[in-house]
Design an enzyme around this catalytic site. Structure first.
Site, PDB file in Angstrom:
ATOM      1  N   ASP A   1       0.830  -1.200   0.000  1.00 13.95           N
ATOM      2  CA  ASP A   1       0.000   0.000   0.000  1.00 13.95           C
ATOM      3  C   ASP A   1       0.866   1.252   0.000  1.00 13.95           C
ATOM      4  O   ASP A   1       1.991   1.231  -0.491  1.00 13.95           O
ATOM      5  CB  ASP A   1      -0.924  -0.039   1.236  1.00 13.95           C
ATOM      6  CG  ASP A   1      -2.281   0.579   0.958  1.00 13.95           C
ATOM      7  OD1 ASP A   1      -2.340   1.801   0.759  1.00 13.95           O
ATOM      8  OD2 ASP A   1      -3.281  -0.163   0.929  1.00 13.95           O
TER       9      ASP A   1
ATOM     10  N   ASP B   1      -1.897   1.599  18.067  1.00 15.93           N
ATOM     11  CA  ASP B   1      -2.708   0.418  17.785  1.00 15.93           C
ATOM     12  C   ASP B   1      -2.033  -0.535  16.799  1.00 15.93           C
ATOM     13  O   ASP B   1      -2.523  -1.640  16.575  1.00 15.93           O
ATOM     14  CB  ASP B   1      -4.078   0.825  17.234  1.00 15.93           C
ATOM     15  CG  ASP B   1      -5.220   0.507  18.182  1.00 15.93           C
ATOM     16  OD1 ASP B   1      -5.034  -0.367  19.042  1.00 15.93           O
ATOM     17  OD2 ASP B   1      -6.291   1.118  18.068  1.00 15.93           O
TER      18      ASP B   1
ATOM     19  N   HIS C   1      -3.709   5.921   3.550  1.00 15.55           N
ATOM     20  CA  HIS C   1      -4.446   4.748   3.100  1.00 15.55           C
ATOM     21  C   HIS C   1      -3.904   3.457   3.684  1.00 15.55           C
ATOM     22  O   HIS C   1      -4.651   2.620   4.190  1.00 15.55           O
ATOM     23  CB  HIS C   1      -4.407   4.708   1.573  1.00 15.55           C
ATOM     24  CG  HIS C   1      -5.295   3.704   0.962  1.00 15.55           C
ATOM     25  ND1 HIS C   1      -4.898   2.433   0.643  1.00 15.55           N
ATOM     26  CD2 HIS C   1      -6.575   3.788   0.589  1.00 15.55           C
ATOM     27  CE1 HIS C   1      -5.890   1.776   0.102  1.00 15.55           C
ATOM     28  NE2 HIS C   1      -6.932   2.566   0.054  1.00 15.55           N
TER      29      HIS C   1
ATOM     30  N   ASN D   1      -6.207  -3.765  22.534  1.00 18.17           N
ATOM     31  CA  ASN D   1      -5.446  -3.264  23.675  1.00 18.17           C
ATOM     32  C   ASN D   1      -6.211  -2.247  24.515  1.00 18.17           C
ATOM     33  O   ASN D   1      -5.620  -1.526  25.316  1.00 18.17           O
ATOM     34  CB  ASN D   1      -4.131  -2.643  23.181  1.00 18.17           C
ATOM     35  CG  ASN D   1      -4.368  -1.569  22.128  1.00 18.17           C
ATOM     36  OD1 ASN D   1      -5.507  -1.192  21.860  1.00 18.17           O
ATOM     37  ND2 ASN D   1      -3.300  -1.081  21.525  1.00 18.17           N
TER      38      ASN D   1
ATOM     39  N   ALA E   1      -6.370  -7.426  -9.024  1.00 16.10           N
ATOM     40  CA  ALA E   1      -7.655  -8.008  -8.619  1.00 16.10           C
ATOM     41  C   ALA E   1      -8.130  -9.138  -9.520  1.00 16.10           C
ATOM     42  O   ALA E   1      -8.713 -10.120  -9.056  1.00 16.10           O
ATOM     43  CB  ALA E   1      -8.724  -6.915  -8.555  1.00 16.10           C
TER      44      ALA E   1
ATOM     45  N   VAL F   1      -6.110 -14.697  -7.150  1.00 14.98           N
ATOM     46  CA  VAL F   1      -6.318 -13.559  -6.256  1.00 14.98           C
ATOM     47  C   VAL F   1      -7.769 -13.535  -5.783  1.00 14.98           C
ATOM     48  O   VAL F   1      -8.693 -13.788  -6.563  1.00 14.98           O
ATOM     49  CB  VAL F   1      -5.973 -12.234  -6.962  1.00 14.98           C
ATOM     50  CG1 VAL F   1      -6.306 -11.040  -6.085  1.00 14.98           C
ATOM     51  CG2 VAL F   1      -4.492 -12.215  -7.347  1.00 14.98           C
TER      52      VAL F   1
ATOM     53  N   SER G   1     -11.311  -0.559  -0.924  1.00 12.53           N
ATOM     54  CA  SER G   1     -10.026  -0.598  -0.224  1.00 12.53           C
ATOM     55  C   SER G   1     -10.217  -0.914   1.246  1.00 12.53           C
ATOM     56  O   SER G   1      -9.323  -1.442   1.901  1.00 12.53           O
ATOM     57  CB  SER G   1      -9.320   0.756  -0.326  1.00 12.53           C
ATOM     58  OG  SER G   1      -8.656   0.895  -1.532  1.00 12.53           O
TER      59      SER G   1
END
Length: 616
Positions: A198, A207, A238, A251, A377, A382, A431
């Protein structure tokens, strides 16, 4: 967020429309298309030649770096373009020599798949190389110049971190795929590595830091592995958002990912500035994923600059071949690729035109056929993911679709997750849907360590919740498998071997209630037919449409007047509260009138209670 990414990338929660490609399929160029407004798809990029120490003490890692970082590369010059030179897998020495003899320089190469990334300023380089013995295909990967940054890449910034939130509510996207129930069985194994291909990942985010795997993280921007510490960081937001959906830590603060116990690695394939994902970047990222043992990768982008690559075009044919070989290589090494379907609201099984390519220069309108593929894709092997709307059972308005193209679906509207600097945001796009599936795939890999990519891919479909076609003529097929949802919405609980408990009694109020500035409003539900007390796990589903939710305090009021606060002025400028809260109401008699009380504590932002529900 993406040119090609916009067609698959993310979109801000307030903008849920189909976009072109951008960085990821949530927004701009280069990524899987996401819904409108800020929905780039990640794009690949080639990295500058670097000599660095191995990031992991493994032969595979060393081999990858050796292949991706030649000893010498020509200096950058204006007019430099990038090309894929395709030859037989194995030793590419002869072809690399020919590149240097015919007006080009070798930027990187991948012997295992027979791909050389070449740079040249010559307009005849491609045609000349196509006549060289042993060369199978040659294609330009872009219609713009390679940036000078490729030869001396700047490290992305390391953003300062905000204070973490004090709460960690389970959100509706997680309950829709039963991730919250799956966590009671397992949160995933730390031996399972997921690659985030990405725009990069903020590894310092509170996090993400607990699950971040720096040893196997890299930048593949420009098509060469850059293993310097921090090269993997986000040049947008993104990738960080996607990473949080996959594996944000459980957490007690912020958000929780689908598989909060697995490890994530950042493979930045987006180039800074443009956030495009060119073919050489994608190839580098997929080969890296295979060599570094990623069980799953998330690919929320399409390969720039062409939204669809057509085999009758010499340049695009080489892109199809090169990226296809890289995907096959990664799969052969045990890595399953999950990819966003895109955000253009088009039927991928009936392609006719492309008006958004090339996205790195001036797009033109062209006629295309189903032979033209959105990659990765639509590559074999995939998992192609469509986006569900906020209710979990509709198609998101922007999501691409297609009979026998879409394999599964997942939540893709108003998905709340991590963004750089310790922050959080709600985005929409395919996405955002894909990482839900990547997370479920990681849970499958955790529960079944010997499963192959094909095994996991099959189970994702078999275990998915069937979704029937709505009243929309574009949706074809059966409830079990159709053009909008494929085999259905993924199920995290089944992935870990759990079973769904019998559903509790359900009550809902769909009447809109306006929430004005500095006002308190209530919406009521009368519960009947439920004996005894409410459960310790009373589910409170809330759908509040309101800008700047940091203004709001939301309470559940029991029949006896006891108040249970579920949201208390958190979220700052985030739009909308679409979430299921769990309340311990075991001391309350179930029957009677329950109320949802919403208090707006500021001016300038208004909204409404769109709907809410109780499940006993």
């Amino acid at each position: 967020m993406f040119s090609h990414i916009s067609s698959r990338l993310r979109l801000p929660a307030t903008a849920v429309t189909a976009l072109g490609a951008v960085v990821a399929l949530a927004a701009p160029v280069g990524a899987a298309q996401a819904a409108p407004a800020g929905i780039p798809e990640p794009r690949s990029a080639s990295a500058a030649p670097l000599t660095t120490a191995a990031s992991a003490a493994s032969a595979a890692a060393a081999a990858t770096r050796a292949a991706a970082a030649p000893a010498a590369t020509a200096a950058w010059a204006a007019g430099t373009r990038a090309y894929l030179v395709i030859t037989a897998p194995g030793d590419t020495t002869a072809v690399r020599t020919a590149v240097a003899s015919n007006g080009g320089s070798v930027f990187s190469y991948f012997d295992a798949i027979g791909v050389v990334v070449a740079h040249s300023t010559s307009s005849t380089f491609a045609s000349t190389m196509r006549t060289v013995s042993g060369v199978q295909q040659v294609g330009a990967t872009r219609t713009s110049d390679v940036p000078a940054d490729a030869y001396n890449p700047t490290l992305p910034s390391n953003p300062s971190q905000s204070a973490p939130p004090a709460t960690e509510p389970v959100r509706s996207d997680m309950t829709q795929i039963k991730a919250d129930q799956a966590w009671a069985v397992t949160t995933g194994s730390p031996t399972v590595k997921v690659g985030i291909l990405d725009t990069g990942v903020d590894d310092q985010h509170q996090d993400l830091a607990p699950n971040f795997n720096a040893a196997d993280s890299v930048s593949c921007a420009y098509g060469k592995a850059d293993t310097r510490a921090g090269a993997w960081r986000d040049v947008d937001q993104h990738g960080t958002h996607v990473a949080g959906t996959v594996a944000a830590a459980k957490n007690g603060k912020g958000a929780i990912g689908v598989a909060p116990g697995v490890k994530i690695s950042s493979v930045r394939i987006a180039e800074p500035g443009s956030t495009l994902f060119f073919a050489e970047n994608t190839i580098c990222g997929l080969v890296w994923s295979g060599d570094h043992g990623f069980k799953v990768t998330n690919n929320s982008y399409y390969t720039d600059p062409w939204q669809f690559n057509c085999p009758n075009n010499l340049d695009q044919a080489a892109i199809l071949e090169g990226v296809g070989r890289a995907q096959k290589y990664a799969e052969g090494k045990g890595s399953l690729q999950v990819a966003a379907a895109g955000n253009s609201n088009v039927d991928l099984a009936n392609k006719t035109t492309d008006t958004s390519s090339p996205n790195d220069s001036t797009p033109v309108s062209r006629t295309i056929t189903n032979d033209c593929l959105d990659i990765p894709a639509e590559l074999p092997g995939v998992v192609t993911v469509a986006a569900n709307g906020t209710n979990g059972s509709s198609k998101a308005s922007f999501s691409n679709f297609g009979r026998n193209v879409i394999e599964v679906s997942a939540p893709g509207e108003s998905v709340y997750s991590t963004v750089p600097g310790g922050k959080y945001s709600s985005l929409s796009g395919t996405s955002m849907a894909a990482p839900h599936v990547a997370g479920v795939a990681a849970l499958l890999a955790s529960a079944n360590p010997s499963d192959t990519p094909a095994d996991i891919r099959t189970k994702l479909g078999v275990q998915a919740t069937d979704l029937a076609c709505p009243s929309d003529s574009r949706c074809t097929g059966t409830t079990a498998n159709n053009s909008f949802f494929g085999e259905g919405r993924v199920d995290a609980l089944k992935a870990v071997g759990g079973t769904t408990p019998p559903p509790g009694k359900y009550f809902e109020n769909l009447t809109d209630v306006t929430v004005a500035d500095n006002a308190t409003v209530e919406s009521s539900i009368t519960v009947s037919g439920v004996t005894g007390n409410a459960p310790a796990t009373l589910k409170v589903g809330v759908d509040i449409k309101h800008t700047y939710i940091g203004d709001l305090k939301v309470d559940l009021v029991a029949p006896d007047g006891t108040v249970y606060t579920v949201h208390n002025r958190t979220g700052s400028g985030t739009d909308n509260i679409v979430q299921t809260f769990t309340v311990n109401a075991s001391s309350e008699v179930a029957g009677g009138v329950w109320k949802l009380r919403v208090n707006d504590n500021a001016s300038q932002d208004t909204g409404k209670i769109d709907a809410w529900n109780l499940t006993f």
